[in-house]
Design a protein around this motif. Structure first.
Motif, PDB file in Angstrom:
ATOM      1  N   ALA A  15       7.715   0.877   0.133  1.00  0.00           N
ATOM      2  CA  ALA A  15       8.230  -0.400   0.627  1.00  0.00           C
ATOM      3  C   ALA A  15       8.249  -0.482   2.142  1.00  0.00           C
ATOM      4  CB  ALA A  15       9.637  -0.641   0.086  1.00  0.00           C
ATOM      5  N   GLY A  16       7.923   0.614   2.834  1.00  0.00           N
ATOM      6  CA  GLY A  16       7.890   0.600   4.292  1.00  0.00           C
ATOM      7  C   GLY A  16       9.244   0.709   4.946  1.00  0.00           C
ATOM      8  N   GLU A  17      10.241   1.259   4.251  1.00  0.00           N
ATOM      9  CA  GLU A  17      11.565   1.385   4.838  1.00  0.00           C
ATOM     10  C   GLU A  17      11.557   2.472   5.909  1.00  0.00           C
ATOM     11  OE1 GLU A  17      14.708   1.850   2.070  1.00  0.00           O
ATOM     12  OE2 GLU A  17      13.974   0.306   0.701  1.00  0.00           O
ATOM     13  N   ILE A  25       7.563   9.048  11.179  1.00  0.00           N
ATOM     14  CA  ILE A  25       7.070   8.315  10.012  1.00  0.00           C
ATOM     15  C   ILE A  25       6.309   7.073  10.454  1.00  0.00           C
ATOM     16  CG2 ILE A  25       7.741   7.074   7.932  1.00  0.00           C
ATOM     17  CD1 ILE A  25       8.015  10.073   7.704  1.00  0.00           C
ATOM     18  N   ASP A  26       6.835   6.334  11.426  1.00  0.00           N
ATOM     19  CA  ASP A  26       6.147   5.129  11.896  1.00  0.00           C
ATOM     20  C   ASP A  26       4.799   5.471  12.510  1.00  0.00           C
ATOM     21  OD1 ASP A  26       8.240   3.593  11.043  1.00  0.00           O
ATOM     22  OD2 ASP A  26       9.213   3.459  13.011  1.00  0.00           O
ATOM     23  N   ILE A  81       5.537   8.389   4.132  1.00  0.00           N
ATOM     24  CA  ILE A  81       4.578   7.510   4.809  1.00  0.00           C
ATOM     25  C   ILE A  81       4.299   6.294   3.949  1.00  0.00           C
ATOM     26  CG2 ILE A  81       2.226   7.354   5.707  1.00  0.00           C
ATOM     27  CD1 ILE A  81       2.397  10.323   6.388  1.00  0.00           C
ATOM     28  N   GLY A  82       4.057   6.511   2.677  1.00  0.00           N
ATOM     29  CA  GLY A  82       4.009   5.419   1.718  1.00  0.00           C
ATOM     30  C   GLY A  82       2.704   4.661   1.613  1.00  0.00           C
ATOM     31  N   THR A  83       1.706   4.988   2.409  1.00  0.00           N
ATOM     32  CA  THR A  83       0.429   4.287   2.312  1.00  0.00           C
ATOM     33  C   THR A  83      -0.355   4.810   1.103  1.00  0.00           C
ATOM     34  OG1 THR A  83      -0.617   5.913   3.759  1.00  0.00           O
ATOM     35  CG2 THR A  83       0.341   3.960   4.797  1.00  0.00           C
ATOM     36  N   GLU A 165       4.287  -0.278  -9.767  1.00  0.00           N
ATOM     37  CA  GLU A 165       5.151  -0.641  -8.645  1.00  0.00           C
ATOM     38  C   GLU A 165       4.456  -0.354  -7.317  1.00  0.00           C
ATOM     39  OE1 GLU A 165       9.198   0.669  -8.798  1.00  0.00           O
ATOM     40  OE2 GLU A 165       9.155   0.906 -10.978  1.00  0.00           O
ATOM     41  N   PHE A 166       3.753   0.761  -7.238  1.00  0.00           N
ATOM     42  CA  PHE A 166       3.040   1.085  -6.004  1.00  0.00           C
ATOM     43  C   PHE A 166       1.987   0.023  -5.693  1.00  0.00           C
ATOM     44  CE2 PHE A 166       3.986   5.830  -6.766  1.00  0.00           C
ATOM     45  CZ  PHE A 166       5.172   5.722  -6.059  1.00  0.00           C
ATOM     46  N   ARG A 167       1.268  -0.454  -6.705  1.00  0.00           N
ATOM     47  CA  ARG A 167       0.268  -1.503  -6.467  1.00  0.00           C
ATOM     48  C   ARG A 167       0.927  -2.783  -5.966  1.00  0.00           C
ATOM     49  NH1 ARG A 167      -2.235   0.766 -11.178  1.00  0.00           N
ATOM     50  NH2 ARG A 167      -1.093  -0.694 -12.514  1.00  0.00           N
ATOM     51  N   ALA A 168       2.092  -3.115  -6.504  1.00  0.00           N
ATOM     52  CA  ALA A 168       2.801  -4.314  -6.048  1.00  0.00           C
ATOM     53  C   ALA A 168       3.234  -4.156  -4.594  1.00  0.00           C
ATOM     54  CB  ALA A 168       4.009  -4.579  -6.943  1.00  0.00           C
ATOM     55  N   TYR A 169       3.743  -2.979  -4.233  1.00  0.00           N
ATOM     56  CA  TYR A 169       4.131  -2.737  -2.837  1.00  0.00           C
ATOM     57  C   TYR A 169       2.915  -2.829  -1.916  1.00  0.00           C
ATOM     58  CZ  TYR A 169       8.867  -1.148  -4.072  1.00  0.00           C
ATOM     59  OH  TYR A 169      10.169  -1.079  -4.501  1.00  0.00           O
ATOM     60  N   ASP A 170       1.787  -2.278  -2.345  1.00  0.00           N
ATOM     61  CA  ASP A 170       0.583  -2.308  -1.515  1.00  0.00           C
ATOM     62  C   ASP A 170       0.089  -3.743  -1.315  1.00  0.00           C
ATOM     63  OD1 ASP A 170       0.722   0.428  -1.407  1.00  0.00           O
ATOM     64  OD2 ASP A 170      -0.718   0.741  -3.038  1.00  0.00           O
ATOM     65  N   GLN A 171       0.127  -4.558  -2.351  1.00  0.00           N
ATOM     66  CA  GLN A 171      -0.284  -5.950  -2.224  1.00  0.00           C
ATOM     67  C   GLN A 171       0.651  -6.719  -1.299  1.00  0.00           C
ATOM     68  OE1 GLN A 171      -0.462  -7.468  -6.201  1.00  0.00           O
ATOM     69  NE2 GLN A 171      -2.282  -6.281  -6.770  1.00  0.00           N
ATOM     70  N   GLN A 172       1.934  -6.464  -1.415  1.00  0.00           N
ATOM     71  CA  GLN A 172       2.895  -7.140  -0.537  1.00  0.00           C
ATOM     72  C   GLN A 172       2.680  -6.742   0.916  1.00  0.00           C
ATOM     73  OE1 GLN A 172       6.960  -6.314  -1.527  1.00  0.00           O
ATOM     74  NE2 GLN A 172       7.803  -7.721  -0.028  1.00  0.00           N
ATOM     75  N   ARG A 173       2.424  -5.454   1.142  1.00  0.00           N
ATOM     76  CA  ARG A 173       2.186  -5.004   2.513  1.00  0.00           C
ATOM     77  C   ARG A 173       0.899  -5.601   3.074  1.00  0.00           C
ATOM     78  NH1 ARG A 173       2.330   1.326   3.636  1.00  0.00           N
ATOM     79  NH2 ARG A 173       4.481   0.912   3.003  1.00  0.00           N
TER      80      ARG A 173
END
Length: 227
Positions: A15-17, A25-26, A81-83, A165-173
């Motif tokens: 989610a990029g938190e 991390i950034d 990192i979350g990517t 869920e990961f695909r949804a987060y990636d699309q939102q990002r």
């Protein structure tokens, strides 16, 4: 619901938190391919050197345990990192590969336990016989490798369940990045004036005599009728 410390950490990263340490991390998120590949290759080279170096049995065993723990923390760093690139290396490059190596190590130790007499006789003919583990050492290896194998397999299964869920987060990002545009580049252009068109009707009030001034008291003549 698939909710535990590992999955919550992975969700927050996807989610990029802001995760600790936020500056590191950034920076890694902005340069994730280079950071992930460089760190992965570095860890792999160190692990390979440790595995081929002739050390005492106890020291090599301790370094093997430290290697599995270090790889686990590296996987957590990738999940923070979350990517997609970092997450793929964490799940498949570390979790799956580590699980396979741990299973192989556990079965190898188990096989040696049951064939210890033959292995001990063979090792006695080698110069490195003093470096060979005892039966208790192989039992300890079997237990440790089994623990790591179960832990890594559990992590891979838990994270694989979060794929939707990961695909949804990636699309939102991706949508957020496309809507924000590139920094420093103007993405909304100013509106230009309406171009002049011949034979267009003039804008503003119709032409005619000016209105009467309240001080003069003179009423202007009416405008001529239209032709």
């Amino acid at each position: 619901m698939n909710d535990n410390a590992l999955t919550r950490h992975a969700r927050r990263g996807a989610a990029g938190e802001k995760l600790s340490p936020p500056g590191l991390i950034d920076t890694a998120r902005r340069n994730d391919p280079a950071v992930v590949i460089a760190s992965y290759v570095g860890f792999a080279l160190v692990s390979a050197v440790i595995s081929v170096t002739t050390l005492s049995t106890t020291l090599q065993f301790v370094l093997g345990i430290a290697s599995y723990i270090a790889w686990g923390f590296l996987a957590l760093f990738y999940l923070a990192i979350g990517t997609p690139t970092a997450r793929g290396f964490a799940i498949w490059g570390i979790g799956l590969v580590g699980a396979i190596l741990a299973v192989v190590g556990a079965f190898s130790a188990l096989f040696t336990i049951f064939t210890y007499n033959a292995v001990d006789t063979f090792m006695a003919t080698l110069e490195e016989y003093d470096l060979a583990p005892s039966r208790a050492g192989y039992v300890a290896r079997f237990v440790v490798f089994t623990i790591f194998a179960v832990t890594y397999v559990y992590g891979v299964v838990q994270l694989a369940k979060l794929a939707p869920e990961f695909r949804a987060y990636d699309q939102q990002r991706a949508q957020q990045q496309s809507s924000s545009g590139y920094p420093g580049v103007q993405t909304t252009w100013p509106q230009t004036a309406t171009p002049w068109t011949p034979n267009a009707a003039p804008s503003g009030p119709p032409a005619g005599p000016p209105p009467a001034s309240p001080q003069s008291g003179v009423t202007p003549p009416p405008p001529p009728p239209p032709s």
